[in-house]
Design a protein around this motif. Structure first.
Motif, PDB file in Angstrom:
ATOM      1  N   GLU A 169       1.094  -1.279  -0.144  1.00  0.00           N
ATOM      2  CA  GLU A 169      -0.086   0.152   0.316  1.00  0.00           C
ATOM      3  C   GLU A 169       1.583   1.375   0.172  1.00  0.00           C
ATOM      4  OE1 GLU A 169      -2.273  -1.134   3.352  1.00  0.00           O
ATOM      5  OE2 GLU A 169      -3.462  -2.541   2.334  1.00  0.00           O
ATOM      6  N   ARG A 170       2.038   1.610   0.646  1.00  0.00           N
ATOM      7  CA  ARG A 170       2.591   2.561   0.786  1.00  0.00           C
ATOM      8  C   ARG A 170       4.114   1.690   1.083  1.00  0.00           C
ATOM      9  NH1 ARG A 170       1.421   6.746   5.480  1.00  0.00           N
ATOM     10  NH2 ARG A 170       1.460   4.597   6.893  1.00  0.00           N
TER      11      ARG A 170
ATOM     12  N   TYR B 254       8.297   3.298   2.465  1.00  0.00           N
ATOM     13  CA  TYR B 254       8.739   4.640   2.323  1.00  0.00           C
ATOM     14  C   TYR B 254       9.604   4.522   3.065  1.00  0.00           C
ATOM     15  CZ  TYR B 254       5.241   4.562   6.357  1.00  0.00           C
ATOM     16  OH  TYR B 254       4.541   4.704   7.578  1.00  0.00           O
TER      17      TYR B 254
ATOM     18  N   MET C 285       8.444   9.473  -0.175  1.00  0.00           N
ATOM     19  CA  MET C 285       7.047   8.393  -0.324  1.00  0.00           C
ATOM     20  C   MET C 285       6.313   8.056  -0.900  1.00  0.00           C
ATOM     21  SD  MET C 285       3.998   7.652   1.747  1.00  0.00           S
ATOM     22  CE  MET C 285       4.078   7.997   3.257  1.00  0.00           C
TER      23      MET C 285
ATOM     24  N   ARG D 190       3.677   5.566  -2.337  1.00  0.00           N
ATOM     25  CA  ARG D 190       2.227   5.153  -2.700  1.00  0.00           C
ATOM     26  C   ARG D 190       1.194   5.201  -4.112  1.00  0.00           C
ATOM     27  NH1 ARG D 190      -1.432   6.687   1.270  1.00  0.00           N
ATOM     28  NH2 ARG D 190      -3.307   5.724   0.625  1.00  0.00           N
TER      29      ARG D 190
END
Lengths: 449, 449
Positions: free
Chosen positions: B159-160, B162, B258, B260
């Motif tokens: 999902e992400r 980072y 980051m 996403r």
């Protein structure tokens, strides 16, 4: 498996349909497309087995063949991989594992107890049979730490491997820290919320962590797995006042599994393996690992300190690790004699290890005594330390009110300078018959940065 | 490479003998025995190339063939793997990479700039040629995070992804935090100690982190690598008073990369990629990552949050990652058409990605204004926020003395409620011509837990 089969589905049979088994099914169904992209071929569940066919598990089993007897799964010609999620160190899980390997199936498991007790024998059989045996999910749940050690840190001589390997204990200790509540109260709450088992022995006495530690140590050091050599303490005797005391000294308390190879003159690897409630300096990364989270540190001679952190249990994280193993098999298992050995090095080439003498291990320790509140007691304690050659770095005596005792005893806590652990043991022996001491003293070692 | 060769040495040529190149030689020599055990065969350095043959690098090169021209290395029949440690996104490194692949050699590099700019093309060529191209050391130094994403978390939709990808920036920010010193002073100290380059632009303006982020995003999401689409801010404008302000609000400031995938109605993956000084909540694991350490978080739909932490630079950690790639090649590269694609999924099957509209991204933000200390200024600021539909969660005005200004300006800092980033941009546009504002406002986004 022939190379021609590499775009064919990899065919799976699952034994055990508890929360993790249902999680594996849910994961394989939910993420089917991306798994196929990453494998170059689909995963297909062919058959399943569990005790109760009628139970509602929240997943649709109608597309899969059912076997009442899970040991029938490895006999199926339409299955490439047996996934064991039954649990238990012996019994049906072990029978299944042996039969899977004997029948030329790949074998994937989350069963730490079985690998800790029987992993070497299974690995030996798997190497002869040329089949993969994988157990990423057996250590630290969803965290890919076995892969991290086997492959990510493969270029390094590992000096220490250690970490928070039991989420239940970490939840209890960090909740005691946050709330000031005592062990028994927090344990009862954890049981009520399902974070701890009705019989919590395996978790809180450190056995579960010891299973995982023995697996990590074998992979990290290339030594024979030796679960019986792990010295294991749990957290039952840690008091809220110990946590307060540790806090004031700059530490938190965490149940750690710790393994290192001790230097020795004879060329034999002496392996130190201990599960123990350590005092962790607040500026160490493990001091910030709270709740049910797990974390593993590996220290290598070139990479320095690596930390792997994540969820140590639960159906989703465990399923993630199980399926990661299956994806590796789907990508790599092409012919019978090219698969990596389960412990990375063939069992016949693993170093023998001799358990290290704990008494020679050097470090700092925290000692806590509950004593009668009367003159001369401190002199008695400190004289024993002097006579055993234990050097005291700091000492605090608390009043009865802050000692967490209900018999008027007071707490004396001290931190030693670095020294041999055998000296601390000797000091406690000198005090064994003292009638000033009202409860068994507690020793907790301090994690060296 | 034929299977018969699997116990033969894997033969290496090294291009570039700076600190990392010398570190790779030192590692392969120091850990030769354990590497051979883990690979099942030895690694053997055959040839090296660098600019200056006479320079003392602290390692003995006499056992290796020397090539003045590094592009001669891939022409050697006695070499299986080219290891590129020259650096630079284009020029000789890229020429070497292309020639290595064209000549059927495996290629291992620590060169993030080259992979960010030319990785897809190289991967396409490598897939056609059936040779491995690996770049674990290009992202986060010694941390095996590419392996962690490609393989360890392979079962998950990510999902992400980072993390803290630049050690220089993290050293500067955490030192500012510890000492209260301003950016320029800490940068000068870091340069004096060798923690920052004489020309620090690549690091402190976020370009280095953006290279690494674009590589991570491609691996995590299965999308085409798109470095040009990374929005990049650095840390030059972060003041000691911003750090103090963030601290009082419960945050630390960290330069994060980051990435996403944003939900979208059209079925196309919209990829959000940003390097930016984020406010990180103090109870997030990244808030405890200090000094030159790197750390990467991946959040998967089954595994939850995984954290990988370690040394992000330095000769030992970088060499560890380079040699981990070489060990993988030694273990796995058996025939020309079975090796994993460099980005895990073949380039032709990677999803296209369209950069996400940053303005639609929702989150909380920190806004800092330096303003004249006169009546009506706060009303002007807050009216602009209202008119742009930005909802203010907290606001603090500091006196001139605590604002870090030398022109008598005062600092107004505010944290918004969650909302669209486009609204914050609009508010700043409304204030663009204000003569109350004495310096360009600074916006820092807040990391969502």
């Amino acid at each position: 498996m022939s190379e021609a089969m590499k775009t064919e589905p990899l065919r799976l049979a699952l034994a055990g349909l508890g929360t993790v088994g249902a999680g594996v099914i849910r994961l394989i169904e939910t993420n089917a497309d991306l798994i196929e992209r990453r494998c170059g071929r689909p995963l297909r569940i062919v058959a399943v087995s569990a005790r109760d066919r009628g139970k509602d598990r929240g997943v649709d089993l109608s597309g899969y063949a059912w076997e009442d007897d899970m040991t029938a799964l490895p006999e199926r010609d339409d299955v490439d991989v047996i996934v064991e999620l039954v649990g238990g160190s012996d019994g049906p899980a072990l029978t299944l594992a042996r039969k899977a390997v004997a029948n030329g199936k790949a074998f994937v498991t989350a069963n730490k107890a079985m690998i800790a007790h029987h992993g070497l024998g299974l690995a030996r059989d798997a190497e002869s049979a040329g089949v993969p045996v994988r157990f990423e999910a057996a250590v630290a749940g969803g965290i890919p730490v076995i892969k991290g050690l086997r492959e990510g840190a493969a270029a390094n001589e590992i000096e220490r491997v250690y970490g928070i390997l039991n989420g239940t204990c970490n939840y209890i200790l960090s909740t005691m820290e946050d709330t000031g509540a005592d062990f028994s109260k927090v344990l009862a709450e954890a049981q009520a919320m399902g974070y701890a088992e009705a019989d919590p022995t395996f978790d809180i006495d450190g056995i579960d962590a010891a299973h995982k530690l023995s697996i990590l140590a074998s992979i990290a050091f290339g030594t024979e797995l030796d679960f019986a050599a792990v010295t294991t303490d749990g957290i039952r005797r840690v008091l809220a006042s110990d946590i307060a005391q540790a806090d004031s000294l700059g530490y938190v308390i965490r149940l750690l599994g710790m393994a290192r190879v001790e230097p020795s003159a004879d060329g034999v690897k002496h392996l130190f393996q201990r599960v123990h409630p350590y005092l962790v300096p607040k500026d160490h990364p493990l001091a910030h690992v709270d709740g049910a989270t797990n974390a593993v540190v590996a220290e290598g001679n070139f990479v320095g300190r690596l930390l792997f952190q994540g969820a140590g249990a639960g159906d989703g994280p465990t399923a993630s690790a199980v399926v990661a193993d299956i994806i590796d098999i789907a990508r790599l298992w092409e012919s019978e004699n090219e698969i990596d050995p389960p412990f990375s090095i063939p069992v016949s080439e693993l170093d023998a290890n001799v358990p290290a003498e704990t008494g020679n291990h050097r470090g700092k320790a925290y000692l806590r005594f509950m004593v009668n509140d009367r003159p001369g007691v401190l002199a008695e304690l400190t004289a024993a330390m002097r006579d055993a050659n234990v050097s005291i770095e700091s000492l605090i005596q608390k009043g009865a009110k802050d000692s967490g005792s209900d018999d008027g005893s007071v707490m004396v806590a001290m931190v030693t300078h670095e020294g041999e652990e055998g000296c601390v043991t000797r000091a406690l022996e000198l005090l064994a018959d003292s009638d000033s001491i009202t409860a068994e003293p507690l020793v907790m070692h301090i994690l060296r940065q």
